[in-house]
Write an enzyme that holds these catalytic residues in place. Sequence first.
Site, PDB file in Angstrom:
ATOM      1  N   THR A  43      84.987  80.587 -33.018  1.00  0.00           N
ATOM      2  CA  THR A  43      85.049  80.467 -34.481  1.00  0.00           C
ATOM      3  C   THR A  43      83.649  80.235 -35.050  1.00  0.00           C
ATOM      4  OG1 THR A  43      85.312  78.077 -34.357  1.00  0.00           O
ATOM      5  CG2 THR A  43      87.341  79.382 -34.399  1.00  0.00           C
ATOM      6  N   ASP A  82      77.264  85.956 -24.773  1.00  0.00           N
ATOM      7  CA  ASP A  82      75.986  86.324 -25.390  1.00  0.00           C
ATOM      8  C   ASP A  82      75.920  87.831 -25.642  1.00  0.00           C
ATOM      9  OD1 ASP A  82      75.395  83.676 -25.211  1.00  0.00           O
ATOM     10  OD2 ASP A  82      74.043  83.867 -23.490  1.00  0.00           O
ATOM     11  N   ALA A 139      93.084  87.295 -20.726  1.00  0.00           N
ATOM     12  CA  ALA A 139      93.947  86.180 -21.120  1.00  0.00           C
ATOM     13  C   ALA A 139      93.228  84.867 -20.838  1.00  0.00           C
ATOM     14  CB  ALA A 139      95.267  86.245 -20.364  1.00  0.00           C
ATOM     15  N   GLU A 198      86.502  85.112 -30.334  1.00  0.00           N
ATOM     16  CA  GLU A 198      85.202  85.104 -29.632  1.00  0.00           C
ATOM     17  C   GLU A 198      84.331  83.936 -30.099  1.00  0.00           C
ATOM     18  OE1 GLU A 198      85.742  87.392 -27.556  1.00  0.00           O
ATOM     19  OE2 GLU A 198      83.882  87.696 -26.454  1.00  0.00           O
ATOM     20  N   THR A 246      94.904  90.269 -26.427  1.00  0.00           N
ATOM     21  CA  THR A 246      94.757  91.546 -27.130  1.00  0.00           C
ATOM     22  C   THR A 246      95.155  92.701 -26.205  1.00  0.00           C
ATOM     23  OG1 THR A 246      92.992  90.633 -28.478  1.00  0.00           O
ATOM     24  CG2 THR A 246      93.085  93.018 -28.325  1.00  0.00           C
ATOM     25  N   ARG A 273      79.428  88.451 -28.379  1.00  0.00           N
ATOM     26  CA  ARG A 273      79.368  87.921 -29.752  1.00  0.00           C
ATOM     27  C   ARG A 273      78.650  88.870 -30.719  1.00  0.00           C
ATOM     28  NH1 ARG A 273      79.231  81.632 -27.832  1.00  0.00           N
ATOM     29  NH2 ARG A 273      81.487  81.446 -27.928  1.00  0.00           N
ATOM     30  N   ILE A 287      85.975  92.774 -56.979  1.00  0.00           N
ATOM     31  CA  ILE A 287      85.270  93.719 -57.862  1.00  0.00           C
ATOM     32  C   ILE A 287      86.177  94.905 -58.193  1.00  0.00           C
ATOM     33  CG2 ILE A 287      83.344  95.373 -58.002  1.00  0.00           C
ATOM     34  CD1 ILE A 287      81.685  93.459 -56.286  1.00  0.00           C
ATOM     35  N   LEU A 288      86.987  95.299 -57.230  1.00  0.00           N
ATOM     36  CA  LEU A 288      87.829  96.484 -57.408  1.00  0.00           C
ATOM     37  C   LEU A 288      89.014  96.245 -58.352  1.00  0.00           C
ATOM     38  CD1 LEU A 288      87.718  97.816 -53.752  1.00  0.00           C
ATOM     39  CD2 LEU A 288      86.981  99.091 -55.768  1.00  0.00           C
TER      40      LEU A 288
END
Lengths: 364, 397
Positions: free
Chosen positions: B376, B248, B127, B374, B161, B251, B348-349
């Site tokens: 922007t 580090d 948190a 993590e 999360t 990410r 494309i689909l």
Amino acid sequence: MFGFSLTKEQKMVKASFAEVVRDIVAPNAHDMDENREIPADYLEKAWELGACVAAVPGEFGGDGMEYSPMLNAIVLEELAAGDMAFAVAAMLPSIFINPILEMGTDSQKKKYLPASCGEKYQPSTAAVCEPRLDFDAMSLAATATKKNGSYILNGAKCFVPKAASAPNILVAAQLDGKPQLFIVKAGTPGLEVGQREKNIGLYALDTHEITLKDCQIPAEDRLGGEEGCDYARFIQKGRAAVAALAAGECRASFEQARDYAKKRVQFGEPIAYRQSVAFMIAEMAYEVDCIRLLAWKAASALEAGRDATRDAYLAKIYAGETAMKVCDYGVQVLGGHGYIRDYPQERRYRNARGVATWEGIATV
Amino acid sequence: MAFLEPPPDLIKVREGMHNVSASMLRPIARKYDEAEHAYPNELDAFRGIQVMGRAKKKKDGEKKDKPKDPGKIGQNLGTVVTVEEMCWGDCGLMLSIPNAGLGNAAIAAVATDEQLERFGKKWAAMAITEAESGSDAGSISTTADLDGDSWVLNGEKIFVTCADRCDCVVVWATVDKEAGKAGIKSFVVEKGTPGFTLDHLEHKLGIRASDTGTFVLNNCRIPKENILGSPEVKQTTEGFKGVMKTFDNTRPMVAAMAVGVARASLDLTREKLEQAGEKLDYTKSPNNCSARQKDYYMAEATLEAMRLLTWRAAWMADNSDFNNLEASMSKAKAGRGGTLITQKCAEILGPLGITTKELAEKWMRDSKILDIFEGTGQIQHLIIARNVLKLSRSQLQ
């Protein structure tokens, strides 16, 4: 062994080419471009470093080292960071030497390698591109037909570097529906070398259109002899090479934009302090790395002897689109100065256009 | 050496994880996208597997291990390869794997042996974010005050999360607001502690299998021993920088998530193209391809670039090279690239890109978060620009 950092040997080779770039190529790039000429002694300086002949066995005049597409990719990037036209010209002999070494018959090696691996730079070349909108390197309009122990070549080629001075041209043509390579000597009847081309970029490099009209060559001059050659591999190596060249060109564009943004003061502070400029430079930084890593991945696959169709294709398509974007940013960051020919950014912008298009102008 | 052919060990990890992902995550991907907030019981199969372990602590001065066997790969590279495969199966589910929370990573990184004993087997969420404090993590206002043998925490934390599913939460709070970043510490707060309430769960665009919640800390009293790291407020921001340094490592993991989701989209698109009789063979000049084939090739090339940046950042971490710049590059490129690739595939689909009968629309929703959490994409660009331009935070704000 898997990894992202250069070995001692790779670093050494890179450094030796960086020195030539620093001392000769970069300071003269503007003049070479304006004069549309690369002085012969500059090419000799690069030739002396031996990159084109490194993998040729001693008996044929080379250094007998292990053949390394990765090392060639590193060299191409380094030279192109100085000037792309110079990079193509300096490494041009390998577009002929390298396929003969890898795919030539014993007699082709004996016949052509020693003459190409002498003390002096000698411009052999290849003719792959064709002057048509739907040009496709894997499906050519130029044709070869076998007739009475000879091959008869027909078709038109464009963007053939140094076609007017090269003693041999490796010509790509369709034989029985499949593209193959043929060694065509200068002066062969039916081979016509056109006027020097005027293109958007690479002013310093002389390129020509050539036409082949019932141009007859002996059967033994088909690369690889009766069995032919692995043409797809030749194209893959060319695509990895073009991506490596793009990495160098873009790196130079990025570095100049970066340095300029820190020095150029407007509204009382360097323009680099503004996110709108700084973010463009950040993007240029990682896109250069993306292009390089894709070139390396294709070169690594080739070095491992694996089929690199997909890797080389993706590296080139990415480099083509991204080089244009990076070099566009490179002009934009310099503003009006980016548009003026006194600065190299405009040259890089023009040169970048070719990346998506060129086939068979360099090899790893 | 610079050589990018994947080593056999990497291929083995990839194949193994792919099977797990294809058999356990992909089949239930849609189910838990629809059943937002329901705990995926199927994931209990992963319980007991220690995902966030830690290497034996090294004594000072002892050099970190480098992967010695050329066929072997390091832990960070192994992790990003694993994460890509799992997210190819489902990103929301991967984020819900028990005991693999960001809090677990923090505990594994800095806990004392005694703390590891107490919390090592628990599912720990993280948190950090508050309503008024997002990318600027140094500005958090949740407080922790020492009162006898306890810390007393007050504040509100959002976007946590695994909020509902976790056993405990690693909470960032300041012990000294005046001290700025130097005053920020992290604390383990166990579920059930009086004054610690889960206020609500969010309804999200994507990664719906992953529950995201808001916690309120109201005079929440925890043992003094629950602080991670030293309670001492130093006059430097070294401690905070240390915490930021864990980014580090994380990410490139988020970058790998983007690679995994984007690859899922590309794989489906290729399958459908081939069913429609359009074979992708990488031989035709892009000029002579259909527009959608050309788009596909460019998206695939972008995916390769994203993956190579990610592998490089992880490989550097494995070799103890400082990778702050390369970690941000991977996240910047992959976060945005993944968003664009999943959008392009859905385009494309055609109708198959809109219907919920296929997963392409879901991957487009899932991928968007990877350019946000993590750090922007914009924060990554700031970090990259400061690095390559050698500018300070005050020069480039």
